[in-house]
Design an enzyme around this catalytic site. Structure first.
Site, PDB file in Angstrom:
ATOM      1  N   LYS A   1      -2.460  -0.077 -15.857  1.00 59.29           N
ATOM      2  CA  LYS A   1      -1.163  -0.580 -15.404  1.00 59.29           C
ATOM      3  C   LYS A   1      -0.044  -0.169 -16.340  1.00 59.29           C
ATOM      4  O   LYS A   1       1.083   0.047 -15.892  1.00 59.29           O
ATOM      5  CB  LYS A   1      -1.199  -2.113 -15.265  1.00 59.29           C
ATOM      6  CG  LYS A   1      -1.970  -2.579 -14.048  1.00 59.29           C
ATOM      7  CD  LYS A   1      -1.734  -4.061 -13.797  1.00 59.29           C
ATOM      8  CE  LYS A   1      -2.501  -4.547 -12.580  1.00 59.29           C
ATOM      9  NZ  LYS A   1      -2.423  -6.013 -12.435  1.00 59.29           N
TER      10      LYS A   1
ATOM     11  N   LYS B   1     -11.485   3.039  -3.331  1.00 59.61           N
ATOM     12  CA  LYS B   1     -11.385   1.702  -2.757  1.00 59.61           C
ATOM     13  C   LYS B   1     -10.132   1.588  -1.879  1.00 59.61           C
ATOM     14  O   LYS B   1      -9.094   2.157  -2.226  1.00 59.61           O
ATOM     15  CB  LYS B   1     -11.282   0.714  -3.932  1.00 59.61           C
ATOM     16  CG  LYS B   1     -11.642  -0.705  -3.603  1.00 59.61           C
ATOM     17  CD  LYS B   1     -11.545  -1.573  -4.852  1.00 59.61           C
ATOM     18  CE  LYS B   1     -10.632  -2.739  -4.571  1.00 59.61           C
ATOM     19  NZ  LYS B   1     -10.460  -3.668  -5.678  1.00 59.61           N
TER      20      LYS B   1
ATOM     21  N   LYS C   1      -3.690  -1.464  -1.381  1.00 56.99           N
ATOM     22  CA  LYS C   1      -2.312  -1.542  -0.885  1.00 56.99           C
ATOM     23  C   LYS C   1      -1.428  -0.495  -1.554  1.00 56.99           C
ATOM     24  O   LYS C   1      -0.383  -0.161  -1.040  1.00 56.99           O
ATOM     25  CB  LYS C   1      -1.644  -2.890  -1.203  1.00 56.99           C
ATOM     26  CG  LYS C   1      -2.520  -4.063  -1.257  1.00 56.99           C
ATOM     27  CD  LYS C   1      -1.726  -5.351  -1.465  1.00 56.99           C
ATOM     28  CE  LYS C   1      -2.678  -6.416  -1.947  1.00 56.99           C
ATOM     29  NZ  LYS C   1      -2.354  -7.758  -1.712  1.00 56.99           N
TER      30      LYS C   1
END
Ligand code: TRP
Length: 335
Positions: free
Chosen positions: A117, A199, A202
């Protein structure tokens, strides 16, 4: 002892970042409703975690309410479980501080999600992003949860929560339950429809990669029609056929059919028929969730009643644990 106290306790949280994906639903939230029969369940919309990345305040507020409504629409019953919004219960912030002081800088530095992140948002590597796993440990330990349903991406964080719990118990004397991961028996890992090695997420740039549980039926069907497959044109489950295997596993979850019967059903048929069938089955399966969500989100007063009661119950459980932790570290009793 009441029946409630004999049951193992489950805690899980989900971030209010937009609507849930089919992956969130199949992998996590669809199980949460079933778990409430056998466990003492506590579910939270973790808005405090959400602000570790930049959020538009009005959108965060809206997404938090929507996520709460979706939780109920997916089968979490606020009478059977405790369902609440994280920021409504001060124990999370209080416990966060206590646990932060039992967490090492070095171990937080090793968290792969932090590394990912901070690379994605190099302009906002804030301290909250760094200590995110401590807040997650606080969520779990403040309720002495026995089991935590999580996806693979949260395993390292749960491992850290276990270490923090053990370390605190060793330093100050037994208080926290050391939580175990809960891996649902069924519940496929849902992969991207456009890149079945990844995976479903979003954050995927390709809008066709991801199904949202509030997508309209025609949108769902269209996305499945465009799903990436292979050139063999035989519906069978195999490692070397990740696209078709992903569709089969989704179809299996929503219809309850096993792989053999799916292979038989589509024997001699093309991928077009199969993809359409999967799209329709998913759209049908999600229809009650979509309808219930529409009903709930229009009834703000009812939602408020539920999350207010949920927060009160969550506070009643967690404040006792916080009080014990405060006493153990040496804070003077305030009342
Ligand atoms: N970090 C989790 C996620 O992004 C959400 C979460 C926050 C959570 N607190 C939790 C999950 C406690 C389980 C238990 O998926």
């Amino acid at each position: 002892m009441s029946e409630q106290e004999n049951k193992k306790r489950i805690f899980s949280g989900i971030q209010p970042t937009g609507t849930f994906t089919l992956g969130n639903y199949i992998g996590a939230v669809s199980h949460w409703g079933k778990l409430q029969e056998d466990y003492d369940c506590i579910y939270s919309i973790v808005d405090m975690h959400a602000i570790t990345v930049r959020q538009d305040p009005a959108k965060l507020r809206q997404h938090t309410l929507e996520a709460y409504a979706l939780l109920l629409a997916c089968g979490v019953d606020p009478k059977k479980s405790i369902a609440f919004i994280q920021s409504h219960v001060k124990s999370h912030a209080e416990m966060n501080w206590i646990l932060a002081c039992s967490t090492q800088f070095g171990e937080l530095s090793r968290m792969t999600q932090f590394k990912d992140k901070s690379q994605k948002h190099p302009d906002d590597v804030n301290a909250g992003l760094f200590t995110y796993p401590v807040l997650m440990a606080a969520d779990i330990l403040a309720y002495k949860a026995d089991l935590v349903p999580i996806g693979a991406d949260q395993k390292q964080h749960l491992e850290l929560a276990r270490n923090i719990a053990q370390r605190f118990n060793n330093k100050y004397g037994e208080l926290f339950t050391v939580p175990e991961p809960y891996i649902p028996k069924v519940g496929a890992r849902v992969m991207s429809l456009q890149d079945p090695e990844k995976k479903m997420s979003k954050s995927d740039e390709n809008p066709n990669a991801c199904i949202y549980i509030l997508d309209e039926p025609d949108v769902i069907i269209r996305k499945f029609k465009r799903a990436v497959t292979d050139s063999e044109a035989i519906v069978r489950y195999a490692d070397e056929k990740p696209g078709i295997s992903n569709l089969m596993s989704i179809y299996s979850v929503v219809t309850g059919k096993d792989y053999e019967s799916i292979e038989r059903e589509f024997d001699g048929k093309g991928y077009g028929d199969f993809k359409l069938a999967v799209g329709e089955a998913v759209a049908d399966h999600l229809k009650p969730v979509r309808d219930e969500f529409a009903r709930l989100i229009a009834d703000k007063a009812y939602l408020k009643e539920c999350y207010t009661a949920g927060a009160q119950m969550a506070l009643n459980v967690s404040r006792k644990v916080v009080a014990k932790a405060y006493r153990k570290v040496g804070f003077v009793d305030s009342m």
